[in-house]
Design a protein around this motif. Structure first.
Motif, PDB file in Angstrom:
ATOM      1  N   VAL A 249      -9.288 -28.267  33.679  1.00  0.00           N
ATOM      2  CA  VAL A 249      -9.105 -29.721  33.600  1.00  0.00           C
ATOM      3  C   VAL A 249     -10.170 -30.538  32.872  1.00  0.00           C
ATOM      4  N   ASP A 250     -11.654 -29.904  32.853  1.00  0.00           N
ATOM      5  CA  ASP A 250     -12.693 -30.706  32.222  1.00  0.00           C
ATOM      6  C   ASP A 250     -12.917 -30.045  31.045  1.00  0.00           C
ATOM      7  N   ILE A 251     -12.107 -29.364  30.318  1.00  0.00           N
ATOM      8  CA  ILE A 251     -12.393 -28.815  29.109  1.00  0.00           C
ATOM      9  C   ILE A 251     -12.835 -29.781  27.994  1.00  0.00           C
ATOM     10  N   LYS A 252     -13.800 -29.697  27.343  1.00  0.00           N
ATOM     11  CA  LYS A 252     -14.489 -30.421  26.255  1.00  0.00           C
ATOM     12  C   LYS A 252     -14.482 -29.601  25.032  1.00  0.00           C
ATOM     13  N   VAL A 253     -13.833 -29.756  23.722  1.00  0.00           N
ATOM     14  CA  VAL A 253     -13.781 -29.166  22.658  1.00  0.00           C
ATOM     15  C   VAL A 253     -14.591 -29.964  21.617  1.00  0.00           C
ATOM     16  N   HIS A 254     -15.635 -29.565  21.238  1.00  0.00           N
ATOM     17  CA  HIS A 254     -16.547 -30.441  20.406  1.00  0.00           C
ATOM     18  C   HIS A 254     -16.205 -30.259  18.788  1.00  0.00           C
ATOM     19  N   PRO A 255     -16.634 -31.103  17.947  1.00  0.00           N
ATOM     20  CA  PRO A 255     -16.436 -30.998  16.557  1.00  0.00           C
ATOM     21  C   PRO A 255     -16.754 -29.832  16.037  1.00  0.00           C
ATOM     22  N   ALA A 256     -15.953 -28.934  15.128  1.00  0.00           N
ATOM     23  CA  ALA A 256     -16.534 -27.815  14.458  1.00  0.00           C
ATOM     24  C   ALA A 256     -17.539 -27.888  13.668  1.00  0.00           C
ATOM     25  N   THR A 257     -18.435 -26.989  13.583  1.00  0.00           N
ATOM     26  CA  THR A 257     -19.454 -26.924  12.579  1.00  0.00           C
ATOM     27  C   THR A 257     -19.059 -25.903  11.422  1.00  0.00           C
ATOM     28  N   VAL A 258     -19.005 -26.376  10.049  1.00  0.00           N
ATOM     29  CA  VAL A 258     -18.370 -25.596   8.978  1.00  0.00           C
ATOM     30  C   VAL A 258     -19.732 -25.221   7.961  1.00  0.00           C
ATOM     31  N   THR A 259     -20.171 -23.865   7.882  1.00  0.00           N
ATOM     32  CA  THR A 259     -21.324 -23.706   7.082  1.00  0.00           C
ATOM     33  C   THR A 259     -20.900 -23.113   5.913  1.00  0.00           C
ATOM     34  N   LEU A 260     -21.224 -23.357   4.791  1.00  0.00           N
ATOM     35  CA  LEU A 260     -20.935 -23.028   3.290  1.00  0.00           C
ATOM     36  C   LEU A 260     -21.977 -21.822   3.000  1.00  0.00           C
ATOM     37  N   GLY A 261     -21.412 -20.629   2.616  1.00  0.00           N
ATOM     38  CA  GLY A 261     -22.275 -19.672   2.503  1.00  0.00           C
ATOM     39  C   GLY A 261     -23.010 -19.889   1.146  1.00  0.00           C
ATOM     40  N   ASN A 262     -24.286 -18.774   1.053  1.00  0.00           N
ATOM     41  CA  ASN A 262     -24.967 -19.208  -0.052  1.00  0.00           C
ATOM     42  C   ASN A 262     -24.362 -18.987  -1.392  1.00  0.00           C
ATOM     43  N   ASP A 263     -23.405 -18.134  -1.199  1.00  0.00           N
ATOM     44  CA  ASP A 263     -22.454 -17.769  -2.484  1.00  0.00           C
ATOM     45  C   ASP A 263     -21.463 -19.057  -3.007  1.00  0.00           C
ATOM     46  N   LYS A 264     -21.496 -19.923  -1.892  1.00  0.00           N
ATOM     47  CA  LYS A 264     -20.568 -20.929  -2.050  1.00  0.00           C
ATOM     48  C   LYS A 264     -18.888 -20.404  -2.230  1.00  0.00           C
ATOM     49  N   ARG A 265     -18.819 -19.475  -1.663  1.00  0.00           N
ATOM     50  CA  ARG A 265     -17.376 -18.813  -1.722  1.00  0.00           C
ATOM     51  C   ARG A 265     -16.696 -18.554  -0.307  1.00  0.00           C
ATOM     52  N   SER A 266     -17.883 -18.522   0.466  1.00  0.00           N
ATOM     53  CA  SER A 266     -17.318 -18.421   2.075  1.00  0.00           C
ATOM     54  C   SER A 266     -17.920 -19.382   3.101  1.00  0.00           C
ATOM     55  N   ILE A 267     -16.979 -19.457   3.983  1.00  0.00           N
ATOM     56  CA  ILE A 267     -17.559 -20.297   5.066  1.00  0.00           C
ATOM     57  C   ILE A 267     -17.417 -19.820   6.423  1.00  0.00           C
ATOM     58  N   ASP A 268     -18.485 -20.181   7.347  1.00  0.00           N
ATOM     59  CA  ASP A 268     -18.446 -19.806   8.739  1.00  0.00           C
ATOM     60  C   ASP A 268     -18.219 -21.034   9.591  1.00  0.00           C
ATOM     61  N   ILE A 269     -17.376 -20.846  10.726  1.00  0.00           N
ATOM     62  CA  ILE A 269     -16.742 -21.913  11.372  1.00  0.00           C
ATOM     63  C   ILE A 269     -17.280 -21.661  12.753  1.00  0.00           C
ATOM     64  N   VAL A 270     -17.922 -22.564  13.444  1.00  0.00           N
ATOM     65  CA  VAL A 270     -18.434 -22.543  14.970  1.00  0.00           C
ATOM     66  C   VAL A 270     -17.626 -23.766  15.758  1.00  0.00           C
ATOM     67  N   ILE A 271     -17.070 -23.119  16.920  1.00  0.00           N
ATOM     68  CA  ILE A 271     -16.346 -24.379  17.468  1.00  0.00           C
ATOM     69  C   ILE A 271     -17.002 -24.464  18.884  1.00  0.00           C
ATOM     70  N   PRO A 272     -17.792 -25.164  19.356  1.00  0.00           N
ATOM     71  CA  PRO A 272     -18.442 -25.360  20.637  1.00  0.00           C
ATOM     72  C   PRO A 272     -17.336 -25.859  21.738  1.00  0.00           C
ATOM     73  N   VAL A 273     -17.523 -25.322  22.966  1.00  0.00           N
ATOM     74  CA  VAL A 273     -16.689 -25.812  23.956  1.00  0.00           C
ATOM     75  C   VAL A 273     -17.452 -25.919  25.392  1.00  0.00           C
ATOM     76  N   ASP A 274     -17.018 -26.580  25.947  1.00  0.00           N
ATOM     77  CA  ASP A 274     -17.633 -26.606  27.396  1.00  0.00           C
ATOM     78  C   ASP A 274     -16.320 -26.536  28.368  1.00  0.00           C
ATOM     79  N   GLU A 275     -16.317 -25.041  28.826  1.00  0.00           N
ATOM     80  CA  GLU A 275     -14.980 -24.899  29.583  1.00  0.00           C
ATOM     81  C   GLU A 275     -14.968 -25.560  30.871  1.00  0.00           C
ATOM     82  N   GLY A 276     -15.987 -25.769  31.647  1.00  0.00           N
ATOM     83  CA  GLY A 276     -15.727 -26.281  33.042  1.00  0.00           C
ATOM     84  C   GLY A 276     -14.907 -25.007  34.027  1.00  0.00           C
TER      85      GLY A 276
END
Length: 402
Positions: A249-276
């Motif tokens: 009931v206390d779940i918090k989903v924060h904005p995702a962080t999208v990081t562009l790779g050095n080759d500018k052809r790939s991205i890594d996605i991180v979704i931070p959550v506080d589960e409770g």
């Protein structure tokens, strides 16, 4: 077309030179004779702008003495109209008076808006980004901003390498075609998705409910690995709803962080959550709000409380589940609507026992007033008459809503 900064500089310099020349003439005249009288004001170079609009900005008047300070203010006011690329002032003798001529060069207007290089997106996809209109005065600062918005639109769909420039094609009547040149580039691929903070719900379980997926060997067949910002935003809501389905009931989903790779052809996605913590239902009830009272002061209920409780999907001992709450709310609403209470609303209230991770949950039902059916109209029945369709209906005009 010269760069906007250079064009602006030329305009300012031209206006300054014209004003300087006028001031010099005025000083010479002032040293020798009194300042001349303006016999007439002429406007030259106007195509689309009404003369009255320009004259309303000019405070120098025919029949008045030529005052350099007033003419200087006239030039400033004409510049502020934003409709000219160049403005100059000239004077010619006419007997012992002078004719004052304002030379105006109007800004071009937009004839049409064109695109070159579109493939993955079409013009309809870019409508929100392109806030230019045909026949509006050309503003290159605004056009540059639109080019940036078009690129942002491509980035939303994963085209981080997209490049957008523009050029102007001159047309007759002081008009231009605005042409946006688009180089879309290669679409980036999602190489990793990390749900940071997922301790009680496995990360692999969360990824299964997401539309955004990591790319693999067969991405060209399955479509996995595609990145769209809108899809990722929806995924964040899906993750939140999934945790609520699991009792967090206390779940918090924060904005995702999208990081562009050095080759500018790939991205890594991180979704931070506080589960409770996950909560269990201790009690579940349903009550009518402010029911009418009988002569003895007892509430008149439309349904017995035990009956309402038996209709609930959410029961004591269950893990708290937002999906069951949605189903219960709809079912309770339908029960009362079948009695004629078309505007029934169902709200919720809860209290928590944080120590034992338990929750008391209640549905509050507000039936409102009964609603009767007014007039029933039929639309589109070209071959079948109204009375034929009314005969097969179980609901008639004047009946209670059900």
């Amino acid at each position: 077309s010269p760069p906007p900064l250079l064009a602006k500089l030329r305009t300012v310099v031209a206006g300054a030179l014209a004003l300087a020349a006028l001031l010099c003439l005025a000083r010479v005249a002032e040293a020798q004779d009194p300042l001349p009288v303006v016999s007439k004001i002429e406007l030259d170079g106007l195509v689309r702008i009404p003369p009255d609009s320009v004259l309303s900005k000019i405070h120098t008047r025919a029949g008045a003495i030529l005052e350099p300070a007033v003419v200087s203010d006239d030039i400033v006011r004409l510049f502020e109209m934003g409709a000219f690329t160049d403005k100059r002032v000239a004077q010619k003798p006419e007997g012992d008076q002078v004719v004052l001529r304002y030379l105006c060069v109007e800004r071009p207007i937009i004839n049409t808006i064109l695109y070159e290089g579109l493939d993955e997106l079409d013009e309809d996809d870019l409508k929100e980004a392109v806030d230019l209109q045909t026949y509006e005065v050309v503003d290159e600062t605004k056009i540059k901003g639109v080019a940036g918005k078009i690129r942002e639109r491509y980035i939303k769909d994963g085209y981080y390498l997209a490049q957008v420039t523009y050029h102007l094609n001159m047309r007759k009547g002081n008009a231009v075609d605005v042409v946006f040149d688009v180089v879309e580039g290669t679409k980036v691929k999602v190489t990793s998705i990390t749900v940071l903070g997922s301790k009680q719900v496995p990360e692999s379980e969360i990824e299964k409910i997401m539309e955004t997926r990591e790319g693999g060997w067969f991405s060209f067949l399955t479509g996995s690995g595609s990145y769209k910002r809108d899809s990722l935003d929806k995924d964040l809501d899906r993750v939140r709803q999934y945790y609520l389905h699991k009792g967090f009931v206390d779940i918090k989903v924060h904005p995702a962080t999208v990081t562009l790779g050095n080759d500018k052809r790939s991205i890594d996605i991180v979704i931070p959550v506080d589960e409770g913590d996950s909560y269990t239902v201790r009690t579940a009830d349903a009550d009518e709000v402010d029911p009418p009272l009988d002569a003895d002061g007892k509430p008149i209920l439309h349904y017995d409380k035990e009956f309402l409780r038996s209709q609930l999907a959410l029961q004591p001992g269950d893990t708290f589940d937002v999906l069951e709450i949605m189903r219960d709310s709809q079912n309770l609403k339908c029960l009362y609507q079948d009695l004629g209470y078309a505007n029934t609303t169902v709200s919720h209230q809860s209290s928590r026992d944080a120590k034992n991770k338990e929750l008391d949950f209640g549905y509050r039902i507000q039936p409102g007033r009964k609603v009767h059916i007014g007039r029933i109209n039929f639309i589109g029945n070209e071959t079948t008459r109204d009375k034929v369709m009314r005969r097969v209906m179980t609901l008639g005009e004047g009946d209670l809503f059900s």
